[in-house]
Design a protein around this motif. Structure first.
Motif, PDB file in Angstrom:
ATOM      1  N   LEU A 147       0.839  -1.183   0.000  1.00  0.00           N
ATOM      2  CA  LEU A 147       0.000   0.000   0.000  1.00  0.00           C
ATOM      3  C   LEU A 147       0.886   1.248   0.000  1.00  0.00           C
ATOM      4  CD1 LEU A 147      -1.467  -2.389   1.690  1.00  0.00           C
ATOM      5  CD2 LEU A 147      -2.989  -0.596   2.419  1.00  0.00           C
ATOM      6  N   PRO A 148       1.154   1.830  -1.175  1.00  0.00           N
ATOM      7  CA  PRO A 148       1.970   3.050  -1.211  1.00  0.00           C
ATOM      8  C   PRO A 148       1.312   4.162  -0.400  1.00  0.00           C
ATOM      9  CG  PRO A 148       1.672   2.153  -3.417  1.00  0.00           C
ATOM     10  CD  PRO A 148       0.750   1.400  -2.502  1.00  0.00           C
ATOM     11  N   ASN A 149       2.108   4.796   0.424  1.00  0.00           N
ATOM     12  CA  ASN A 149       1.631   5.857   1.318  1.00  0.00           C
ATOM     13  C   ASN A 149       0.463   5.398   2.189  1.00  0.00           C
ATOM     14  OD1 ASN A 149       3.631   7.575   0.494  1.00  0.00           O
ATOM     15  ND2 ASN A 149       2.393   8.496  -1.109  1.00  0.00           N
ATOM     16  N   GLU A 150       0.445   4.101   2.470  1.00  0.00           N
ATOM     17  CA  GLU A 150      -0.572   3.482   3.334  1.00  0.00           C
ATOM     18  C   GLU A 150      -1.991   3.766   2.859  1.00  0.00           C
ATOM     19  OE1 GLU A 150       1.275   3.089   7.601  1.00  0.00           O
ATOM     20  OE2 GLU A 150       1.357   5.197   6.953  1.00  0.00           O
ATOM     21  N   ASP A 151      -2.163   3.898   1.560  1.00  0.00           N
ATOM     22  CA  ASP A 151      -3.457   4.176   0.936  1.00  0.00           C
ATOM     23  C   ASP A 151      -4.108   2.851   0.552  1.00  0.00           C
ATOM     24  OD1 ASP A 151      -5.620   4.972  -0.584  1.00  0.00           O
ATOM     25  OD2 ASP A 151      -4.444   6.159  -2.009  1.00  0.00           O
ATOM     26  N   SER A 152      -5.140   2.451   1.276  1.00  0.00           N
ATOM     27  CA  SER A 152      -5.769   1.150   1.032  1.00  0.00           C
ATOM     28  C   SER A 152      -6.395   1.047  -0.359  1.00  0.00           C
ATOM     29  CB  SER A 152      -6.816   0.842   2.105  1.00  0.00           C
ATOM     30  OG  SER A 152      -7.828   1.827   2.096  1.00  0.00           O
ATOM     31  N   SER A 153      -6.729   2.169  -0.976  1.00  0.00           N
ATOM     32  CA  SER A 153      -7.283   2.109  -2.333  1.00  0.00           C
ATOM     33  C   SER A 153      -6.203   1.787  -3.360  1.00  0.00           C
ATOM     34  CB  SER A 153      -7.972   3.431  -2.693  1.00  0.00           C
ATOM     35  OG  SER A 153      -7.011   4.466  -2.832  1.00  0.00           O
ATOM     36  N   ARG A 154      -4.934   1.825  -2.963  1.00  0.00           N
ATOM     37  CA  ARG A 154      -3.813   1.525  -3.860  1.00  0.00           C
ATOM     38  C   ARG A 154      -3.145   0.193  -3.522  1.00  0.00           C
ATOM     39  NH1 ARG A 154      -0.713   4.821  -6.503  1.00  0.00           N
ATOM     40  NH2 ARG A 154      -0.150   2.852  -7.456  1.00  0.00           N
ATOM     41  N   ALA A 155      -3.809  -0.658  -2.738  1.00  0.00           N
ATOM     42  CA  ALA A 155      -3.236  -1.959  -2.380  1.00  0.00           C
ATOM     43  C   ALA A 155      -3.029  -2.784  -3.640  1.00  0.00           C
ATOM     44  CB  ALA A 155      -4.162  -2.698  -1.420  1.00  0.00           C
ATOM     45  N   GLY A 156      -1.839  -3.359  -3.774  1.00  0.00           N
ATOM     46  CA  GLY A 156      -1.537  -4.186  -4.932  1.00  0.00           C
ATOM     47  C   GLY A 156      -0.076  -4.090  -5.315  1.00  0.00           C
ATOM     48  N   VAL A 170       4.219   3.439 -13.805  1.00  0.00           N
ATOM     49  CA  VAL A 170       4.007   2.973 -15.166  1.00  0.00           C
ATOM     50  C   VAL A 170       2.981   1.852 -15.255  1.00  0.00           C
ATOM     51  CG1 VAL A 170       6.247   3.710 -16.054  1.00  0.00           C
ATOM     52  CG2 VAL A 170       6.019   1.442 -15.056  1.00  0.00           C
ATOM     53  N   HIS A 171       2.719   1.193 -14.124  1.00  0.00           N
ATOM     54  CA  HIS A 171       1.762   0.091 -14.145  1.00  0.00           C
ATOM     55  C   HIS A 171       1.268  -0.171 -12.733  1.00  0.00           C
ATOM     56  CE1 HIS A 171      -0.188  -3.397 -15.858  1.00  0.00           C
ATOM     57  NE2 HIS A 171       0.404  -4.201 -14.997  1.00  0.00           N
ATOM     58  N   TYR A 172      -0.003  -0.520 -12.612  1.00  0.00           N
ATOM     59  CA  TYR A 172      -0.589  -0.824 -11.301  1.00  0.00           C
ATOM     60  C   TYR A 172      -1.528  -2.007 -11.435  1.00  0.00           C
ATOM     61  CZ  TYR A 172      -3.861  -0.456  -7.406  1.00  0.00           C
ATOM     62  OH  TYR A 172      -4.665  -0.745  -6.333  1.00  0.00           O
ATOM     63  N   ILE A 173      -1.385  -2.980 -10.541  1.00  0.00           N
ATOM     64  CA  ILE A 173      -2.279  -4.142 -10.498  1.00  0.00           C
ATOM     65  C   ILE A 173      -2.946  -4.137  -9.130  1.00  0.00           C
ATOM     66  CG2 ILE A 173      -2.491  -6.651 -10.669  1.00  0.00           C
ATOM     67  CD1 ILE A 173       0.279  -6.610 -12.086  1.00  0.00           C
ATOM     68  N   PRO A 174      -4.273  -3.931  -9.064  1.00  0.00           N
ATOM     69  CA  PRO A 174      -4.954  -3.939  -7.766  1.00  0.00           C
ATOM     70  C   PRO A 174      -4.825  -5.299  -7.080  1.00  0.00           C
ATOM     71  CG  PRO A 174      -6.410  -3.154  -9.510  1.00  0.00           C
ATOM     72  CD  PRO A 174      -5.172  -3.681 -10.175  1.00  0.00           C
ATOM     73  N   ALA A 175      -4.814  -5.297  -5.762  1.00  0.00           N
ATOM     74  CA  ALA A 175      -4.677  -6.535  -5.000  1.00  0.00           C
ATOM     75  C   ALA A 175      -5.781  -7.527  -5.337  1.00  0.00           C
ATOM     76  CB  ALA A 175      -4.674  -6.235  -3.502  1.00  0.00           C
ATOM     77  N   ALA A 176      -6.982  -7.047  -5.593  1.00  0.00           N
ATOM     78  CA  ALA A 176      -8.096  -7.942  -5.915  1.00  0.00           C
ATOM     79  C   ALA A 176      -7.831  -8.734  -7.197  1.00  0.00           C
ATOM     80  CB  ALA A 176      -9.391  -7.145  -6.048  1.00  0.00           C
ATOM     81  N   LYS A 177      -7.155  -8.130  -8.181  1.00  0.00           N
ATOM     82  CA  LYS A 177      -6.818  -8.846  -9.415  1.00  0.00           C
ATOM     83  C   LYS A 177      -5.552  -9.677  -9.234  1.00  0.00           C
ATOM     84  CE  LYS A 177      -8.937  -5.799 -12.762  1.00  0.00           C
ATOM     85  NZ  LYS A 177      -8.745  -4.960 -13.933  1.00  0.00           N
ATOM     86  N   CYS A 179      -4.450 -11.190  -6.528  1.00  0.00           N
ATOM     87  CA  CYS A 179      -4.592 -12.375  -5.678  1.00  0.00           C
ATOM     88  C   CYS A 179      -5.940 -13.047  -5.766  1.00  0.00           C
ATOM     89  CB  CYS A 179      -4.328 -12.007  -4.224  1.00  0.00           C
ATOM     90  SG  CYS A 179      -2.654 -11.448  -3.932  1.00  0.00           S
ATOM     91  N   SER A 180      -6.880 -12.538  -6.508  1.00  0.00           N
ATOM     92  CA  SER A 180      -8.229 -13.100  -6.571  1.00  0.00           C
ATOM     93  C   SER A 180      -8.775 -13.316  -5.167  1.00  0.00           C
ATOM     94  CB  SER A 180      -8.247 -14.422  -7.344  1.00  0.00           C
ATOM     95  OG  SER A 180      -7.763 -14.240  -8.631  1.00  0.00           O
ATOM     96  N   LEU A 181      -8.707 -12.266  -4.365  1.00  0.00           N
ATOM     97  CA  LEU A 181      -9.151 -12.348  -2.976  1.00  0.00           C
ATOM     98  C   LEU A 181     -10.661 -12.358  -2.885  1.00  0.00           C
ATOM     99  CD1 LEU A 181      -6.655  -9.794  -1.460  1.00  0.00           C
ATOM    100  CD2 LEU A 181      -6.519 -12.267  -1.327  1.00  0.00           C
ATOM    101  N   PRO A 182     -11.215 -12.980  -1.833  1.00  0.00           N
ATOM    102  CA  PRO A 182     -12.655 -12.962  -1.684  1.00  0.00           C
ATOM    103  C   PRO A 182     -13.149 -11.540  -1.425  1.00  0.00           C
ATOM    104  CG  PRO A 182     -11.606 -13.945   0.240  1.00  0.00           C
ATOM    105  CD  PRO A 182     -10.543 -13.713  -0.780  1.00  0.00           C
ATOM    106  N   PRO A 183     -14.392 -11.225  -1.827  1.00  0.00           N
ATOM    107  CA  PRO A 183     -14.911  -9.861  -1.695  1.00  0.00           C
ATOM    108  C   PRO A 183     -14.901  -9.351  -0.259  1.00  0.00           C
ATOM    109  CG  PRO A 183     -16.460 -11.262  -2.888  1.00  0.00           C
ATOM    110  CD  PRO A 183     -15.334 -12.129  -2.451  1.00  0.00           C
ATOM    111  N   SER A 184     -14.948 -10.246   0.733  1.00  0.00           N
ATOM    112  CA  SER A 184     -15.005  -9.806   2.128  1.00  0.00           C
ATOM    113  C   SER A 184     -13.654  -9.315   2.635  1.00  0.00           C
ATOM    114  CB  SER A 184     -15.506 -10.943   3.012  1.00  0.00           C
ATOM    115  OG  SER A 184     -14.598 -12.032   2.935  1.00  0.00           O
ATOM    116  N   THR A 185     -12.567  -9.578   1.886  1.00  0.00           N
ATOM    117  CA  THR A 185     -11.229  -9.178   2.329  1.00  0.00           C
ATOM    118  C   THR A 185     -11.056  -7.672   2.129  1.00  0.00           C
ATOM    119  OG1 THR A 185     -10.359 -11.317   1.688  1.00  0.00           O
ATOM    120  CG2 THR A 185      -8.765  -9.560   2.022  1.00  0.00           C
ATOM    121  N   ARG A 186     -10.582  -7.009   3.161  1.00  0.00           N
ATOM    122  CA  ARG A 186     -10.357  -5.550   3.081  1.00  0.00           C
ATOM    123  C   ARG A 186      -8.925  -5.261   3.492  1.00  0.00           C
ATOM    124  NH1 ARG A 186     -15.567  -2.628   3.301  1.00  0.00           N
ATOM    125  NH2 ARG A 186     -17.109  -4.247   3.521  1.00  0.00           N
ATOM    126  N   PHE A 187      -8.383  -4.224   2.892  1.00  0.00           N
ATOM    127  CA  PHE A 187      -7.024  -3.805   3.227  1.00  0.00           C
ATOM    128  C   PHE A 187      -7.074  -2.518   3.997  1.00  0.00           C
ATOM    129  CE2 PHE A 187      -6.515  -6.425  -0.495  1.00  0.00           C
ATOM    130  CZ  PHE A 187      -5.539  -7.290  -0.077  1.00  0.00           C
TER     131      PHE A 187
END
Length: 187
Positions: A147-156, A170-177, A179-187
């Motif tokens: 999480l850059p700058n501890e921003d949970s919306s940027r987890a990945g 240059v490139h960003y991959i969200p944590a949900a893509k 790791c294919s995490l379940p929807p209930s997982t929050r960062f």
């Protein structure tokens, strides 16, 4: 009757464990490719022909002065990023690292605003060697897993290129893509 209930319980537990392991494997799969030598080779840099003197003289003011001891100690081991730079990891909390980038030739110290404080992405990576900060001495690519700058919306996984004293996303991959995490997982 009791034996059948116990067997049913264990059968259910084994099935749930198998599902969890399958999901865990989905999360494990991308890391070796994501952190492969080929990924870093795309952004290779020319290594300096002369050895670095590994000095940091620019620690007199600001944040560099505040962290001067850790910066000086880190730079002594020589460059480890983008040819002649040193990534300096400054502990700033549990599973969080503050980052400085020191130029071992000029002595200049940078504190990139893109990753001032980066928290780890807490997932099981199995045998893959995944750090929050991933880089190579001969590449200008820096891959941040977390999480850059501890921003949970940027987890990945955030891919930055070091160019002209700045990090460029240059490139960003969200944590949900990633790791294919379940929807209930929050960062």
């Amino acid at each position: 009757m009791r034996l059948s209930a116990i067997l049913s319980f264990f059968a259910t537990a084994i099935a749930i464990d198998a599902q969890a392991r399958a999901q865990e494997l989905q999360c494990l799969a991308p890391f070796p490719k994501l952190l492969s030598d080929e990924a870093f080779a795309r952004y290779s840099v020319k290594m300096p022909s002369r050895p670095s003197s590994a000095h940091v003289s620019d620690v007199q003011i600001g944040e560099a002065h505040l962290y001067r001891t850790v910066i000086r100690r880190a730079v002594k081991s020589g460059p480890d990023f983008a040819g002649h730079y040193k990534i300096v990891r400054i502990g700033c909390g549990a599973a969080t690292v503050c980052v400085a980038i020191a130029d071992t030739l000029s002595g200049k110290v940078y504190f990139p605003p893109e990753i001032k404080a980066t928290s780890a992405l807490l997932v099981d990576t199995g045998s893959a060697n995944v750090n929050t900060l991933n880089y190579r001495p001969n590449s200008s690519l820096l891959i941040v897993i977390g999480l850059p700058n501890e921003d949970s919306s940027r987890a990945g996984a955030s891919h930055y290129i070091w160019r002209s004293g700045k990090l460029h996303l240059v490139h960003y991959i969200p944590a949900a893509k990633l790791c294919s995490l379940p929807p209930s997982t929050r960062f």
